[in-house]
Scaffold this active site. Structure first.
Site, mmCIF file in Angstrom:
data_model
loop_
_atom_site.group_PDB
_atom_site.id
_atom_site.type_symbol
_atom_site.label_atom_id
_atom_site.label_comp_id
_atom_site.label_asym_id
_atom_site.label_seq_id
_atom_site.Cartn_x
_atom_site.Cartn_y
_atom_site.Cartn_z
ATOM 1 N N CYS A 1 11.464 -10.451 8.074
ATOM 2 C CA CYS A 1 10.242 -10.852 8.799
ATOM 3 C C CYS A 1 9.292 -11.582 7.859
ATOM 4 C CB CYS A 1 9.556 -9.655 9.444
ATOM 5 S SG CYS A 1 8.407 -8.759 8.374
ATOM 6 N N VAL B 1 -17.433 3.550 -9.757
ATOM 7 C CA VAL B 1 -16.182 2.950 -9.286
ATOM 8 C C VAL B 1 -15.547 2.149 -10.414
ATOM 9 C CG1 VAL B 1 -15.235 1.163 -7.779
ATOM 10 C CG2 VAL B 1 -16.819 2.846 -6.858
ATOM 11 N N GLY C 1 -11.476 1.603 -10.317
ATOM 12 C CA GLY C 1 -10.372 0.936 -9.604
ATOM 13 C C GLY C 1 -10.562 0.862 -8.115
ATOM 14 N N ASN C 2 -11.544 1.626 -7.589
ATOM 15 C CA ASN C 2 -11.833 1.656 -6.143
ATOM 16 C C ASN C 2 -10.663 2.187 -5.316
ATOM 17 O OD1 ASN C 2 -13.867 1.197 -4.163
ATOM 18 N ND2 ASN C 2 -12.691 -0.524 -3.376
ATOM 19 N N GLU D 1 -10.062 5.264 -4.661
ATOM 20 C CA GLU D 1 -10.481 6.431 -3.885
ATOM 21 C C GLU D 1 -11.715 6.096 -3.050
ATOM 22 O OE1 GLU D 1 -10.208 10.098 -2.237
ATOM 23 O OE2 GLU D 1 -8.796 9.273 -3.691
ATOM 24 N N GLU E 1 7.242 -4.651 22.140
ATOM 25 C CA GLU E 1 7.908 -5.020 23.391
ATOM 26 C C GLU E 1 6.983 -4.792 24.572
ATOM 27 O OE1 GLU E 1 11.793 -3.818 26.097
ATOM 28 O OE2 GLU E 1 11.786 -3.257 24.001
ATOM 29 N N ARG F 1 19.227 5.475 28.592
ATOM 30 C CA ARG F 1 20.112 5.103 27.478
ATOM 31 C C ARG F 1 20.520 6.342 26.687
ATOM 32 N NH1 ARG F 1 22.213 0.720 24.676
ATOM 33 N NH2 ARG F 1 21.267 -0.826 26.032
ATOM 34 N N GLU G 1 20.428 -3.041 16.883
ATOM 35 C CA GLU G 1 20.189 -1.601 17.027
ATOM 36 C C GLU G 1 21.351 -0.702 16.589
ATOM 37 O OE1 GLU G 1 17.445 -1.027 20.855
ATOM 38 O OE2 GLU G 1 19.105 -2.410 21.194
#
Length: 1360
Positions: A132, A288, A290-291, A293, A833, A911, A1292
């Site tokens: 994707c 702060v 690394g930010n 948390e 879907e 199914r 699938e």
């Protein structure tokens, strides 16, 4: 000072002045200088890149640093190291204001399709590592940052670099393999021959295909891709670090900075003195670094910190000092730096001194992902005071010393049980800061270990963590000092003080172990309702982890001659530290026939058509569409109650907030408020009543996402709660809450079958649901056209037509006024879907009402809350069988948790019933299916669509049967397998069955007999680790169970220059559908694929399309494309006959000048389909896809962890249209199944609140979860006459084959239970999480921690 100015450069006094204006932020992006005059402290780097700079290559996947889609490289000159450091970081967490004097490199900065791809981009594309493509830019940047620091990494370095990246499509194997070509182990010479032989000649076991009897004879080089095509990596050609930043970094200390936003003031002091002054002035300010948390708290916990102090560059907080006692780390030192320093120390110092260091390193191996460790500070980790911290128990058990400082002076405290007085609190006063941490050396006679148990090994929050230290009296095994620290056992990190004092003066022997376990069982208690749940498991872990420590120390004492008894050899595996082996793999598929023309690409492993664009960040996803001039942003308002009347909605506060334009509710819908994919039993917006937490009540529309989200949280809703609240399947059974109809399939005489049986076995099983976790969440951009009610929608959906019809219904206009366009999706898996329309309709209504374009991309937590997932199933079965293992009768009842509306639950239950016997022939059978109506968000389609649930319960009774008879499971499965011409329970005759061929080949390539013998030998020699094996088949019916959906259309235009524009009814979500359609058109028209283009899927080109689902899209759309191309060929035929030596362009021009239409519609419907449940007659499926998998696993009986050692898969996909894409689907589907059956667990409160709302709590498989040894073989010489060019559906069917891992785990648990004298069938629900595995391996430790009686407490989470 160069031309960089800091506005009015602040002096120290100005920094303290709350009325001062802000500074300018200066940084570089992809070599270009950025001067931001008004940086917002609340804005992340990712938002700035995407919205301000238009660099949309970096993606938003989770907003919590858990998926890596937003990874970029950050570079900064480090004066104390005198060099530039490159780090991968999460753009979704990095605060914009933290980037002063940094250089940022994004995926766009390293290469492009039009210019030149960087080797990192080229290799992931050409090795088929991008499906994707939504995760691809982040993976590319993780690899790029690694290569900038280390141009010749080893595989372990690559695996570490990817710990913070997730991919939901590929199954990871092709990514690792493509990047393996950069390593020392496998630098590809392109066939030029190198020392140690060449990978193309020396039988390197990667990427091979073979002839008919490949695994018996010669192995030929890999044709999936040719590494010789890869351009070499040249480190001298990389982007240089901006010289301006270099001279600035060398020339001065870090500047003091002040940035003021709408709600937050960001202060970056330049010295320790300044920091202490600011902490005195703003005692409640958050610090702060690394930010990692605070960023999450502000986003997800709705907390606001008006003042933020950023001490990242204060020299005293970044120093590392080696002292006589140990190593002192400044509180701002990153965890990566901590690891590097400790690694060096362990390498240089004697082992007895570095036991704590080794323990910290062991915890850091599994601490978050590298992007987090690169920025997270050691001080932040301590001060967060998380009760499940990985490091705090280690620091506590080691007695680390912390230096605290304020204006009033400094004090040194030992981290002990007093340091954390309560949940997320420390003993620091508001004015104090943590200056540094001393991690001590260990002494002779002291032994130390640390443990962490989490659901997934890589990048996961822990369930229980522990640090353990013991010191012995000199030359003896008598305990002199003992510290046992645990995380995850209380609201704080705790010490087991009672146990430790009880064991002082005792010898390290069995008696001490018994005392310790009984004492720990008393001391480490948890209330049965404790937050986090898993109470029995957590209590057992405290004992199990101590036991591991006990054995480890015993072994060390024995090796030093202190301990005289011999340590049992079969116990040693309990002490071994996990070492990951780099995976190896083989792919086997059939080469195209001799004589196939070079330009005929059908059957060749062609690269995904968008792979290059995806790798450079140039592929456009829905939210990458540039903002419209007057565009607005929408945020949903959702219910916080599962079942309630809405009494009032107060929007006054929200509407007065900055940027807010309007609120939208049910009364604003111009057309119908009723919606739903099959029956209209849902509302677009809740009107009077809500029936689940997450029910969409309304929306706020504002000028930016941040403003819309803040305002949505300010809407106040009052409810009158209603009873009953039905959450679980068991609740629904109790209240008889079911949707109609109840479906039944029956064949044969059940009573006679049970009479005939030698044995009858009854059982039950629950299988949990699954979140789709497509990397791109649901997103819609709605653009009103201003006349006739026309609207254009750009949507990430699998169902363009359904979106069109439901939007038109809500707007009260004909469908012809609504155009839905889908370029590509960042993953779908069934989740887009039907549920994507819940968002699209709301966005369309807002755009219609306000007459302006409106956009909404759900945050991960919103998406997981509102969209539903795979249906949880509960199955009861009664099976009758003979002594031989032959099944003669089966009665099975399924219940699925449908949620609060029907959605597609009926088709999913149908199914499941169609697959209730999996691959086994049963003469007398009855299956019944109930859909449970509950107060959860409606569950929906997910890859497999009920099949994986129905078949898992079939394999459960099959495994129970083998256990009760004492026969090998493979023998019993083989005995019952279908053969050619037999009838299914729904009366369909099986033709062209290849199950037996798949089974035999799978057993052969996995060498089952040798493997089984090896496992038995291993299990005899190991008490605390066990191995298991299982071989599982699948038979998956291909067609929509709803007859009318089995149709498709295509539209083909030929332009006068000979180029072809192709469109069809299918959507591209990474599965390569567009690539396959180009292959089909190329072969049919007889022209190269390069002349054919697909731009998008849209409702104004091909109408009335079926959703891209049910694995049938290549079959249906391929046949429609073929039909359209045949029509055009027929029209061109006269001109080809007239000019046989001409070329394609000549014939096209001749037809045009002769006024012949060069446009054609194609159409296809699957013939001879239709099934009637009432009479049990007809033909529900066009054909079946078959496959068999063999898996081997190893479990740790003490912790419940497992590792996937080996998997072999044989899949019948007919004549593959594209083996590279098909193998990608097999591996990706299999790994998604591994998640379903062993890892992924949705946790709901008894009130229906979803706890698992992001990658922090919900774990999909990571790079480290793929089998160490993986073979995928596409069955050869098995053409399928029912589909385009003899191919078969592949999306699938492979997913269920991961059940082989589940039953291999069950096989290993059987061996563990045997050690405790337990035999025969036992219940193991899915997923087989570490908790379930550990609790089922009953032993002396589990007996000490019995579970509380059900009904005597309210559990934290319930099994839905």
């Amino acid at each position: 000072m160069s031309d960089l100015t800091y506005g009015k450069q602040t002096n120290r006094n100005n920094l303290m002045d709350p009325n001062m204006s802000g500074d300018e932020l200066v940084f570089f992006v992809n070599g270009k200088k950025i001067i931001e005059k008004h940086p917002d402290p609340e804005m992340t780097l990712l938002t700035y890149l995407r919205r301000k700079l238009g660099l949309t290559g970096s993606k938003l996947g989770c907003a919590e640093g858990g998926c890596g889609a937003c990874t970029v490289m950050l570079s900064k000159y480090q004066p104390h190291l005198r060099r530039v450091l490159h780090h991968s970081v999460n753009g979704c967490l990095a605060p914009l204001c933290s980037l002063h004097h940094c250089a940022v490199t994004t995926v766009e900065g390293i290469g492009s399709v039009a210019g030149k791809l960087h080797p990192v981009q080229e290799r992931i594309a050409k090795s088929h590592g991008s499906q994707c493509g939504f995760c691809t830019p982040g993976i590319v940047m993780s690899m790029y940052a690694l290569l900038r620091n280390n141009p010749t990494p080893c595989m372990a370095d690559i695996e570490e670099a990817f710990q913070g990246n997730l991919c939901r499509c590929t199954g990871y194997r092709p990514i690792l393999e493509g990047y393996k070509t950069f390593t020392k182990e496998r630098r590809c010479c392109g066939g030029k021959g190198k020392e140690n032989g060449c990978c193309m000649t020396n039988g390197d076991k990667t990427n091979m295909y073979t002839d008919e009897h490949a695994y018996r004879t010669s192995v030929l080089p890999a044709p999936l891709y040719d590494p010789a095509d890869f351009q070499p990596l040249d480190p001298t050609q990389e982007i240089i670090f901006p010289p301006e930043l270099m001279s600035l970094g060398k020339g001065q200390s870090s500047p003091q900075l002040r940035f003021r936003g709408e709600r937050v003031l960001w202060l970056q002091p330049a010295s320790l003195e300044q920091l202490l002054d600011l902490k005195t002035q703003y005692p409640n300010a958050k610090m702060v670094v690394g930010n990692t948390e605070v960023g999450i708290e502000m986003k997800f916990k709705n907390l606001l910190y008006p003042v933020i102090l950023a001490p990242a560059y204060i020299p005293e907080l970044n120093t590392v000092q080696h002292t006589d006692e140990g190593i002192v780390f400044g509180a701002s030192c990153s965890l990566t730096l901590l690891g590097d320093v400790l690694k060096a120390a362990v390498g240089e110092l004697p082992p007895h001194q570095t036991e704590v260091f080794a323990a910290v390193l062991e915890q850091l191996r599994w601490f978050a992902g590298l992007q987090i460790r690169n920025v997270a500070a050691i001080g932040g980790n301590i001060m967060t005071a998380s009760p499940i911290s990985d490091l705090n128990p280690v620091f506590m058990a080691a007695g680390c010393k912390l230096t605290l400082m304020s204006k009033g002076g400094e004090r040194v405290v030992v981290m002990d049980e007093k340091f954390f007085p309560g949940y997320r609190r420390t003993i620091l006063t508001p004015e104090e800061v943590l200056l540094c941490v001393l991690i001590p050396y260990t002494k002779k006679g002291q032994y130390f270990a640390a443990y962490k148990q989490s659901p997934r090994r890589e990048d996961d929050i822990s369930i229980v963590t522990s640090g353990m230290s013991v010191t012995f009296a000199e030359g003896s095994s008598v305990v002199k000092h003992l510290a046992l620290s645990y995380g995850g056992m209380a609201a704080t990190t705790v010490l087991a003080k009672n146990t430790a004092s009880r064991l002082l003066g005792k010898q390290w022997k069995e008696e001490l172990l018994q005392d310790a376990c009984s004492s720990l069982a008393e001391e480490m208690t948890l209330h049965p309702s404790a937050p986090g749940g898993m109470v029995t498991y957590r209590r057992t872990l405290t004992l199990s982890l101590f036991y591991k420590f006990y054995l480890t120390v015993q072994q060390k004492l024995a090796s030093e001659g202190v301990y005289k008894d011999v340590v049992r050899a079969d116990y040693i595996s309990a002490t071994e530290i996990y070492h990951h082996k780099s995976p190896s793999s083989v792919q086997i598929f059939q080469a195209v026939p001799d004589g196939q023309k070079e330009e005929d690409v059908v059957g060749r492993p062609m690269m995904h058509l968008s792979a290059m664009k995806q790798a450079t960040g140039e592929a456009v996803y829905c939210d990458d569409i540039p903002l419209y001039e007057n565009e607005l942003y929408l945020c949903l308002i959702t219910s916080t109650k599962a079942h309630a009347h809405i009494l009032s909605i107060d929007t006054s506060e929200a509407e007065s907030m900055p940027g807010v334009v309007s609120c939208v509710f049910a009364k604003d819908i111009p057309g119908s408020n009723m919606t739903g994919p099959a029956v209209y039993d849902e509302t677009v917006l809740a009107d009077d009543m809500v029936t689940c937490v997450g029910h969409i009540i309304g929306a706020v529309v504002a000028d930016t996402q941040a403003h819309a989200q803040r305002a949505a949280k300010a809407v106040r809703i009052t409810y009158q709660e209603l009873q009953p609240v039905i959450i679980t399947i068991q609740d629904a059974i109790t209240h008889q809450s079911f949707f109609q109809p109840v479906r039944t399939i029956q064949r044969g005489d059940l009573d006679q079958g049970f009479t005939q049986a030698d044995h009858i076995l009854e059982g039950e099983m629950h299988m949990g649901g699954q979140e789709h976790f497509y990397l791109e969440t649901n997103v819609t951009v709605a653009v009103p056209k201003g006349e006739d009610g026309e609207m254009e929608l750009f949507v990430s959906t699998q169902s363009a037509t359904k979106t069109q019809s439901l939007v038109a219904k809500a707007l009260g206009v004909p469908a012809s006024r609504v155009v839905v366009r889908v370029k590509r999706m960042g993953g779908g898996f069934g989740g887009k879907e039907s549920r994507s329309t819940t968002l699209s309709t709301v966005v369309a209504v807002a755009a219609y009402r306000l007459k302006r374009p409106v956009r909404c991309m759900l945050d991960r937590d919103e998406d997981m809350l509102v969209t539903g997932g795979r249906h949880p199933f509960y199955g009861r079965y009664k099976v009758g069988f003979m002594k031989s293992g032959k099944v003669v009768a089966l009665e099975v009842t399924y219940y699925n948790n449908a949620g609060n509306s029907m959605d597609l639950s009926l088709s999913i239950m149908e199914r499941a019933l169609f697959h209730m016997e999996n691959s086994y022939s049963i003469a007398n059978i009855r299956g019944r299916g109930y859909m449970c109506k509950t107060h959860l968000p409606s569950n929906t389609a997910f890859r497999g669509f009920g099949g994986p649930q129905g078949m898992l319960i079939a394999e459960s009774w099959m495994s129970d049967m083998a256990l009760s008879l004492g026969l090998p499971a493979e023998q019993v499965r083989r005995l019952n397998m279908y053969s050619q011409g037999e009838r299914t329970p729904y009366s369909q005759i099986l033709e062209h069955i290849t199950l037996d061929r798949c089974w035999d080949e799978c057993l052969e390539i996995s060498q089952v007999n040798q493997r089984r013998a090896g496992i038995e030998q291993y299990n005899r020699k190991h008490r605390w680790t066990k191995r298991g094996l299982a071989v599982v088949p699948t038979k998956f019916g291909i067609s929509y169970t709803a007859l009318f959906l089995n149709q498709a259309g295509a539209l083909v235009h030929i332009y006068t220059d000979g180029s072809v524009l192709l469109t069809h009814g299918g959507t591209e979500m990474g599965q390569g559908l567009h690539t396959k359609m180009v292959q089909v058109a190329s072969r049919t028209l007889g022209i190269p694929g390069s002349k054919i283009h697909i731009t998008e899927t849209s409702t104004n080109t091909v109408p009335n399309t079926s959703p891209t689902a049910a694995s049938a899209s290549s079959d249906l759309n391929g046949a429609a494309v073929h039909n359209a191309c045949e029509i055009l060929l027929h029209r061109l035929e006269p001109y080809k006959t007239k000019n046989p030596n001409g070329c394609w362009e000549d014939w096209v021009r001749a037809a045009y000048f002769d006024r012949v239409s060069l446009s054609a519609n194609g159409f296809y419907k699957t013939p001879d389909l239709g099934y009637d449940f009432e009479t049990n007659t007809g033909r529900p499926f066009n054909y079946f896809t078959y496959g068999v998998a063999c898996s081997e696993v190893e479990i740790d009986c003490l912790t419940g962890s497992h590792k996937n050692i080996h998997t072999s898969i044989v899949m019948d996909v007919g004549n593959s249209l594209n083996p590279a894409l098909d193998i990608g689907q097999v591996e990706g589907g299999f790994m998604q199944g591994v998640g379903l059956y062993t890892l992924e667990e949705l946790k709901y409160s008894p009130q229906g609140y979803l706890f698992t709302r992001g990658p922090g709590m919900y774990k999909i498989p990571a790079f480290g979860d793929i089998p160490t040894d993986l073979t995928v073989s596409l069955l050869r010489d098995a053409p399928n006459d029912k589909a385009i060019f003899s191919s078969k559906a592949v999306g699938e069917p492979p997913l269920f084959l991961a059940a082989s891992v589940f039953f291999a785990i069950k096989d290993a648990i059987t061996a563990a239970r045997k050690e405790s004298g337990l035999s025969g069938p036992f219940r193991l629900d899915s997923p087989a999480t570490p908790e379930r595995i550990r609790n089922t391996c009953e032993d002396r430790f589990t007996k000490l921690c019995p579970p509380a009686e059900p009904g005597t407490f309210t559990p934290w989470a319930v099994v839905v």
